[in-house]
Design a protein around this motif. Structure first.
Motif, short mmCIF file in Angstrom:
data_model
loop_
_atom_site.label_atom_id
_atom_site.label_comp_id
_atom_site.label_asym_id
_atom_site.label_seq_id
_atom_site.Cartn_x
_atom_site.Cartn_y
_atom_site.Cartn_z
N ALA A 33 33.59 14.71 25.89
CA ALA A 33 32.74 15.74 26.49
C ALA A 33 33.51 16.50 27.56
O ALA A 33 33.42 17.72 27.66
CB ALA A 33 31.48 15.12 27.08
N ARG A 34 34.26 15.78 28.38
CA ARG A 34 35.05 16.45 29.43
C ARG A 34 36.07 17.40 28.82
O ARG A 34 36.25 18.52 29.29
CB ARG A 34 35.74 15.43 30.32
N ALA A 35 36.72 16.98 27.74
CA ALA A 35 37.70 17.84 27.07
C ALA A 35 37.02 19.10 26.52
O ALA A 35 37.56 20.21 26.63
CB ALA A 35 38.41 17.07 25.96
N ALA A 36 35.84 18.94 25.93
CA ALA A 36 35.11 20.10 25.41
C ALA A 36 34.71 21.04 26.55
O ALA A 36 34.79 22.26 26.41
CB ALA A 36 33.87 19.63 24.64
N MET A 37 34.29 20.49 27.67
CA MET A 37 33.94 21.31 28.83
C MET A 37 35.16 22.06 29.35
O MET A 37 35.05 23.24 29.71
CB MET A 37 33.34 20.43 29.93
N ASP A 38 36.30 21.39 29.39
CA ASP A 38 37.53 22.05 29.85
C ASP A 38 37.90 23.21 28.93
O ASP A 38 38.28 24.28 29.40
CB ASP A 38 38.68 21.05 29.94
N ARG A 39 37.77 23.01 27.62
CA ARG A 39 38.07 24.09 26.67
C ARG A 39 37.13 25.27 26.89
O ARG A 39 37.56 26.43 26.91
CB ARG A 39 37.99 23.59 25.23
N ARG A 42 38.02 27.26 30.00
CA ARG A 42 39.19 28.13 29.79
C ARG A 42 38.79 29.41 29.06
O ARG A 42 39.29 30.50 29.36
CB ARG A 42 40.30 27.39 29.07
N VAL A 43 37.89 29.31 28.10
CA VAL A 43 37.42 30.50 27.38
C VAL A 43 36.69 31.44 28.33
O VAL A 43 36.95 32.65 28.36
CB VAL A 43 36.50 30.11 26.20
N VAL A 44 35.79 30.89 29.14
CA VAL A 44 35.04 31.71 30.09
C VAL A 44 35.98 32.34 31.12
O VAL A 44 35.85 33.52 31.46
CB VAL A 44 33.93 30.89 30.79
N GLU A 45 36.96 31.59 31.58
CA GLU A 45 37.93 32.13 32.54
C GLU A 45 38.70 33.31 31.93
O GLU A 45 38.88 34.34 32.58
CB GLU A 45 38.90 31.04 32.97
N ALA A 46 39.12 33.16 30.68
CA ALA A 46 39.85 34.24 30.01
C ALA A 46 38.95 35.47 29.86
O ALA A 46 39.39 36.60 30.08
CB ALA A 46 40.37 33.78 28.66
N LEU A 47 37.69 35.26 29.49
CA LEU A 47 36.76 36.38 29.37
C LEU A 47 36.54 37.06 30.71
O LEU A 47 36.47 38.29 30.80
CB LEU A 47 35.42 35.90 28.81
N SER A 48 36.45 36.28 31.76
CA SER A 48 36.23 36.82 33.09
C SER A 48 37.40 37.66 33.58
O SER A 48 37.21 38.65 34.29
CB SER A 48 35.97 35.67 34.08
N GLU A 49 38.59 37.28 33.19
CA GLU A 49 39.80 38.00 33.62
C GLU A 49 40.10 39.22 32.75
O GLU A 49 40.92 40.05 33.11
CB GLU A 49 40.98 37.04 33.64
N SER A 50 39.44 39.33 31.62
CA SER A 50 39.69 40.42 30.68
C SER A 50 39.04 41.72 31.16
O SER A 50 38.00 41.71 31.82
CB SER A 50 39.12 40.05 29.31
N ALA A 54 32.22 41.23 28.75
CA ALA A 54 31.73 40.03 28.06
C ALA A 54 30.34 39.73 28.60
O ALA A 54 30.17 39.47 29.80
CB ALA A 54 32.67 38.87 28.28
N TYR A 55 29.35 39.77 27.72
CA TYR A 55 27.95 39.57 28.10
C TYR A 55 27.79 38.30 28.94
O TYR A 55 28.20 37.21 28.54
CB TYR A 55 27.08 39.48 26.85
N GLY A 56 27.19 38.44 30.11
CA GLY A 56 26.89 37.30 30.95
C GLY A 56 28.08 36.73 31.69
O GLY A 56 27.94 35.79 32.46
N VAL A 57 29.26 37.27 31.45
CA VAL A 57 30.46 36.82 32.15
C VAL A 57 30.93 37.93 33.09
O VAL A 57 31.12 37.72 34.28
CB VAL A 57 31.59 36.41 31.18
#
Length: 85
Positions: A33-39, A42-50, A54-57
């Motif tokens: 579960a922790r590994a899935a949360m970390d993944r 990282r996706v949300v962080e990349a969307l936030s920096e783009s 990104a809806y809701g980000v």
């Protein structure tokens, strides 16, 4: 005594939910579960920096979906989302 319930990346059975909600079974966050949360983080962080919205980000929600959220306020947006749920 009720067995410890391990949160995994695949969810819980109905019996496990009942054990936690009604029998106060202890809960632990498993490595899977922790590994899935970390993944996901990282996706949300990349969307936030783009620069791409990104809806809701990097935008609001619902009727505010076309409102851009400045980069310095995006952490606040995510905290508000968690608090509202």
């Amino acid at each position: 005594m009720v067995s410890e319930i391990e949160l995994t990346a695949t969810g819980l059975s109905a019996q496990e939910v009942v054990a936690v909600a009604r029998l106060d079974a202890p809960v632990m966050l498993g490595a899977q579960a922790r590994a899935a949360m970390d993944r996901s983080a990282r996706v949300v962080e990349a969307l936030s920096e783009s620069a791409e919205p990104a809806y809701g980000v990097s935008t609001g929600f619902g009727s505010l979906a076309l409102v851009a959220i400045p980069a310095e306020r995006r952490d606040d947006l995510q905290r508000a989302l968690v608090r509202s749920h």
